[in-house]
Scaffold this active site. Structure first.
Site, short mmCIF file in Angstrom:
data_model
loop_
_atom_site.label_atom_id
_atom_site.label_comp_id
_atom_site.label_asym_id
_atom_site.label_seq_id
_atom_site.Cartn_x
_atom_site.Cartn_y
_atom_site.Cartn_z
N SER A 116 0.85 -1.19 0.04
CA SER A 116 0.00 0.10 0.01
C SER A 116 0.86 1.16 -0.18
N PHE A 154 -2.53 10.58 -0.87
CA PHE A 154 -3.40 10.97 -1.82
C PHE A 154 -4.88 10.90 -1.29
N GLY A 155 -5.32 12.24 -1.45
CA GLY A 155 -6.71 12.71 -0.92
C GLY A 155 -7.64 12.48 -1.54
N SER A 163 -17.37 5.40 -2.02
CA SER A 163 -17.63 4.99 -3.37
C SER A 163 -17.96 5.85 -4.39
N SER A 263 -7.96 8.13 -13.36
CA SER A 263 -7.02 7.45 -14.27
C SER A 263 -5.75 7.05 -12.97
N CYS A 264 -5.58 7.67 -11.93
CA CYS A 264 -4.66 7.30 -10.97
C CYS A 264 -5.02 6.01 -10.27
N ASN A 266 -6.58 3.70 -11.66
CA ASN A 266 -6.33 2.51 -12.59
C ASN A 266 -4.79 2.01 -12.29
N ARG A 269 -4.82 0.09 -8.82
CA ARG A 269 -5.61 -1.03 -8.95
C ARG A 269 -4.68 -2.19 -9.75
N GLU A 389 -9.51 1.37 -2.75
CA GLU A 389 -9.30 1.27 -4.20
C GLU A 389 -10.60 0.75 -5.06
P1 TGC Z 1 -18.55 8.28 -14.22
O1 TGC Z 1 -19.64 9.30 -14.58
O2 TGC Z 1 -18.52 6.75 -14.53
O3 TGC Z 1 -16.91 8.77 -14.77
C1 TGC Z 1 -16.67 9.98 -14.56
C2 TGC Z 1 -15.76 10.37 -15.70
O4 TGC Z 1 -14.47 9.52 -15.36
C3 TGC Z 1 -14.18 8.62 -16.51
N1 TGC Z 1 -13.79 7.40 -15.83
C4 TGC Z 1 -12.71 6.82 -15.90
N2 TGC Z 1 -11.36 7.41 -16.59
C5 TGC Z 1 -10.32 6.85 -15.97
N3 TGC Z 1 -10.33 5.62 -15.36
C6 TGC Z 1 -11.34 5.17 -14.70
N4 TGC Z 1 -11.38 3.92 -13.99
C7 TGC Z 1 -12.46 5.77 -15.18
N5 TGC Z 1 -13.96 5.51 -14.67
C8 TGC Z 1 -14.62 6.72 -15.20
C9 TGC Z 1 -15.61 8.57 -17.38
O5 TGC Z 1 -15.20 8.27 -18.65
C10 TGC Z 1 -16.04 10.05 -17.21
O6 TGC Z 1 -15.23 10.68 -17.89
P2 TGC Z 1 -15.94 12.03 -18.74
O7 TGC Z 1 -15.03 12.64 -19.68
O8 TGC Z 1 -17.41 11.48 -19.43
O9 TGC Z 1 -16.27 12.95 -17.58
O10 TGC Z 1 -17.99 8.44 -12.76
P3 TGC Z 1 -18.86 8.23 -11.31
O11 TGC Z 1 -18.79 9.58 -10.53
O12 TGC Z 1 -20.37 7.66 -11.75
O13 TGC Z 1 -18.37 7.05 -10.65
C11 TGC Z 1 -18.05 5.83 -11.12
C12 TGC Z 1 -17.41 4.76 -10.12
C13 TGC Z 1 -18.15 4.68 -9.19
C14 TGC Z 1 -16.79 3.60 -10.77
C15 TGC Z 1 -16.07 5.30 -9.62
O14 TGC Z 1 -16.34 6.89 -8.60
C16 TGC Z 1 -15.10 4.62 -8.43
O15 TGC Z 1 -14.44 3.89 -8.97
N6 TGC Z 1 -15.53 4.64 -7.24
C17 TGC Z 1 -14.76 3.87 -6.22
C18 TGC Z 1 -13.82 4.91 -5.36
C19 TGC Z 1 -12.58 4.52 -5.25
O16 TGC Z 1 -12.04 3.37 -5.87
N7 TGC Z 1 -11.99 5.02 -4.37
C20 TGC Z 1 -10.47 4.95 -3.93
C21 TGC Z 1 -9.69 5.86 -3.39
S1 TGC Z 1 -8.29 5.97 -3.15
C22 TGC Z 1 -7.75 4.52 -2.29
O17 TGC Z 1 -8.73 3.85 -1.80
C23 TGC Z 1 -6.38 4.34 -2.08
S2 TGC Z 1 -6.02 3.12 -0.98
C24 TGC Z 1 -4.28 3.04 -0.84
C25 TGC Z 1 -3.63 1.80 -1.88
O18 TGC Z 1 -3.82 1.81 -2.93
O19 TGC Z 1 -3.01 0.95 -0.97
P1 FAD Z 2 -18.90 3.24 1.36
O1 FAD Z 2 -18.95 3.96 -0.10
O2 FAD Z 2 -19.92 3.90 2.23
O3 FAD Z 2 -19.64 1.80 1.07
C1 FAD Z 2 -20.34 1.01 2.04
C2 FAD Z 2 -20.83 -0.15 1.55
O4 FAD Z 2 -21.70 0.25 0.48
C3 FAD Z 2 -19.88 -1.09 0.56
O5 FAD Z 2 -19.94 -2.25 0.79
C4 FAD Z 2 -20.02 -0.57 -0.88
O6 FAD Z 2 -19.97 -1.31 -1.70
C5 FAD Z 2 -21.69 -0.34 -0.68
N1 FAD Z 2 -22.14 0.60 -1.97
C6 FAD Z 2 -21.75 2.02 -1.93
N2 FAD Z 2 -22.39 2.18 -3.08
C7 FAD Z 2 -22.93 1.21 -3.64
C8 FAD Z 2 -23.70 1.21 -4.84
N3 FAD Z 2 -23.98 1.90 -5.53
N4 FAD Z 2 -24.39 -0.17 -5.21
C9 FAD Z 2 -24.22 -1.29 -4.39
N5 FAD Z 2 -23.32 -0.96 -3.10
C10 FAD Z 2 -22.71 0.23 -2.85
N6 FAD Z 2 -9.20 6.86 0.11
C11 FAD Z 2 -8.25 7.84 -0.43
O7 FAD Z 2 -8.55 8.64 -1.19
N7 FAD Z 2 -6.97 7.62 -0.14
C12 FAD Z 2 -6.30 6.86 0.63
O8 FAD Z 2 -5.05 6.71 0.68
C13 FAD Z 2 -7.24 5.66 1.04
N8 FAD Z 2 -6.44 4.72 2.05
C14 FAD Z 2 -7.21 3.80 2.80
C15 FAD Z 2 -6.99 2.84 3.57
C16 FAD Z 2 -7.67 2.15 4.44
C17 FAD Z 2 -7.11 1.36 5.51
C18 FAD Z 2 -8.96 2.34 4.19
C19 FAD Z 2 -10.13 1.26 4.97
C20 FAD Z 2 -9.60 3.05 3.35
C21 FAD Z 2 -8.70 3.89 2.38
N9 FAD Z 2 -9.21 4.74 1.41
C22 FAD Z 2 -8.50 5.71 0.92
C23 FAD Z 2 -10.44 4.82 1.46
C24 FAD Z 2 -11.37 3.73 0.43
O9 FAD Z 2 -11.13 3.91 -0.95
C25 FAD Z 2 -12.80 3.64 0.69
O10 FAD Z 2 -13.02 3.08 2.05
C26 FAD Z 2 -13.49 3.01 -0.18
O11 FAD Z 2 -13.67 3.66 -1.53
C27 FAD Z 2 -15.10 2.59 0.08
O12 FAD Z 2 -15.62 3.98 0.58
P2 FAD Z 2 -16.49 4.04 2.03
O13 FAD Z 2 -15.56 3.22 3.15
O14 FAD Z 2 -16.82 5.40 2.48
O15 FAD Z 2 -17.70 2.81 1.89
#
Ligand code: TGC
Ligand code: FAD
Length: 410
Positions: A116, A154-155, A163, A263-264, A266, A269, A389
């Site tokens: 991570s 990364f915030g 999500s 894009s980041c 991607n 992941r 992610e």
């Molecule tokens: P949506 O309307 O589908 O798309 C908005 C715009 O973004 C484009 N797009 C992408 N572009 C590049 N890569 C992707 N994977 C893309 N997915 C979508 C899309 O084409 C569109 O472009 P444009 O030009 O038409 O505006 O977006 P949405 O707001 O409905 O959300 C879609 C969804 C739910 C899939 C997305 O928001 C999502 O992936 N949610 C999950 C959030 C998430 O993964 N958070 C991670 C936070 S960072 C973290 O957890 C770090 S952990 C530490 C470690 O990695 O170890």
């Molecule tokens: P929620 O989005 O509230 O989801 C709760 C539940 O609802 C999940 O089971 C989910 O699948 C479900 N759900 C939500 N929407 C839907 C839907 N439309 N349909 C069906 N089910 C749905 N983020 C950063 O930005 N930077 C980091 O460095 C980072 N590091 C992290 C480190 C740790 C240890 C943890 C635990 C998280 C970290 N995160 C980071 C945040 C992480 O990306 C989020 O926890 C994750 O994206 C889920 O968001 P949430 O916890 O708010 O859950």
């Protein structure tokens, strides 16, 4: 300027050295090794040796105590774990995407928190700066991030935007030569020890903008989140911005939508899709050895058909995941891996690793819940990897959207 020097970093001596030896053996049932090039094997060997000598002896103690072994960050830089596939002149390793993958696999074999750390630094901090920042900002930050002199975070996630990051409230307002940043981010890996943060915020037109924010800016704070049962050897915090002035040159000029942060993701992941195999391999390897050494009813438990079923299914799933990751890597090297393909690999491989960790824990019986074996630590770590992610279910919806063309999110 960033302040790494003032942060309290751990030392190797701070941690209890395990008496048990790391007996990990790599498993490669379909000879996927043949598909790797010499550079990949060299990178992998270097990381594997480093994990054995520096990580395995202390990681159980660090996880039990809930302390991040921050002294390992410089070592991670030295083995090339920060931005392996970014150009050398911008602090990266100049290698390809498969090299990046095998490095993440070896790191996560050690601990998901360590992978991570590398994912955040390389894919979520260095990559957006490299891809989106102006040249002066790249030159200012990237070499020091690559060498581990600066630590980044990364915030994106907020207390009410996980999500659905597009619902973020953090915002910037134009103030002449700077923007004024306000808001809060939640669950941010490494934020309490970071020198800088890549932050995503909404501008006055409602567009999503990305920027580099120095941690010593007035109004910036990063309180640690305590009480985690998972990723205990990784530090997680919040980011709080109270009228933080961000110079305009620190804002990515051409990014004005969710495409920027997504894009980041991607990149990160992709690394997780490889990394999770490492955690699965460690669990399988430990379970296989235990099943041959542990006797009950006068026989090794590995002789019982139910144990063999578990082991057979584990190695089958690991092998499928190895092939999936390798194929994804070849597509990524050609610039053809789609976000949906990356999403599928992240979901499948993390879920596979978590299932294997749970089965491996069962094979170890009571011993499986102790720090004598790595399985329970991997298992609780993988609960987070399944969520961050993009949660498992969000990735199911991404595939569902891709194959049907229908958006199932809302
Ligand atoms: P949506 O309307 O589908 O798309 C908005 C715009 O973004 C484009 N797009 C992408 N572009 C590049 N890569 C992707 N994977 C893309 N997915 C979508 C899309 O084409 C569109 O472009 P444009 O030009 O038409 O505006 O977006 P949405 O707001 O409905 O959300 C879609 C969804 C739910 C899939 C997305 O928001 C999502 O992936 N949610 C999950 C959030 C998430 O993964 N958070 C991670 C936070 S960072 C973290 O957890 C770090 S952990 C530490 C470690 O990695 O170890
Ligand atoms: P929620 O989005 O509230 O989801 C709760 C539940 O609802 C999940 O089971 C989910 O699948 C479900 N759900 C939500 N929407 C839907 C839907 N439309 N349909 C069906 N089910 C749905 N983020 C950063 O930005 N930077 C980091 O460095 C980072 N590091 C992290 C480190 C740790 C240890 C943890 C635990 C998280 C970290 N995160 C980071 C945040 C992480 O990306 C989020 O926890 C994750 O994206 C889920 O968001 P949430 O916890 O708010 O859950």
């Amino acid at each position: 300027m960033p302040t790494t020097q003032t942060k309290q970093f751990t030392k190797k001596e701070d941690f209890h050295q395990a008496s048990r030896e790391d007996r990990f053996q790599f498993h490669d049932y379909y000879l996927v090794e043949d598909l790797l090039e010499d550079d990949h094997k060299l990178a992998r060997a270097a990381v594997r040796d480093w994990v054995k000598s520096e990580v395995s002896p202390i990681i159980e103690d660090a996880a039990m105590r809930g302390e991040c072994p921050t002294h390992l960050f410089r070592g991670l830089a030295e083995i090339g774990a920060f931005g392996p596939s970014l150009p050398v002149e911008y602090g990266g390793g100049g290698m390809d995407e498969i090299a990046y993958g095998v490095i993440m696999q070896e790191l996560e074999r050690g601990d998901s928190g360590l992978r991570s750390m590398a994912s955040v630094q390389g894919s979520l901090v260095m990559y957006p700066i490299y891809k989106y920042a102006n040249e002066a900002t790249k030159r200012k930050y990237l070499p020091k991030l690559g060498s581990g002199e600066f630590i980044g975070c990364f915030g994106l996630t907020e207390p009410n935007a996980g999500s659905d990051p597009a619902s973020m409230l953090t915002n910037i307002v134009d103030d002449g030569d700077a923007y004024i940043l306000n808001g809060a981010k939640m669950w941010i890996s490494n934020s309490p020890v970071a020198d800088l943060a890549v932050v995503w915020a909404r501008d006055e037109e409602g567009k999503i903008r990305g920027m580099v924010v120095d941690a010593d800016s007035p109004g910036f704070s990063a309180p640690e989140i305590h009480g985690k049962w998972s990723l205990r050897a990784s530090v997680t915090g919040e980011l709080v911005f109270e009228d933080v002035r961000v110079p305009k040159e620190n804002v990515f000029p051409d990014i004005k939508s969710m495409r920027g942060p997504l894009s980041c993701l991607n990149k990160a992941r992709y690394g997780i899709a490889w990394g999770a195999i490492g955690a699965a391999l460690d669990c399988y390897d430990s379970a296989l050895r235990y099943s041959l050494e542990r006797e009950q009813f006068g026989k090794p438990i590995g002789q019982f058909q139910l144990t063999q079923k578990k082991l057979a299914e584990m190695i089958t799933e690991i092998t499928k995941a190895q092939l999936l990751a390798w194929r994804l890597g070849t597509l990524a090297n050609r610039g053809e891996a789609t976000p949906a393909q990356i999403s599928m690999a992240k979901r499948n491989n993390v879920n596979m690793a978590l299932e294997i960790a749970r089965e491996a824990r069962q094979i170890h019986g009571g011993m499986g819940i102790t720090s004598e074996y790595p399985v329970m630590r991997h298992m609780i770590n993988l609960e987070t990897v399944l969520t961050y992610e993009g949660t498992h279910d969000i990735h199911l919806l991404i595939t569902g959207h891709d194959v049907t063309g229908l958006n199932g999110f809302a």
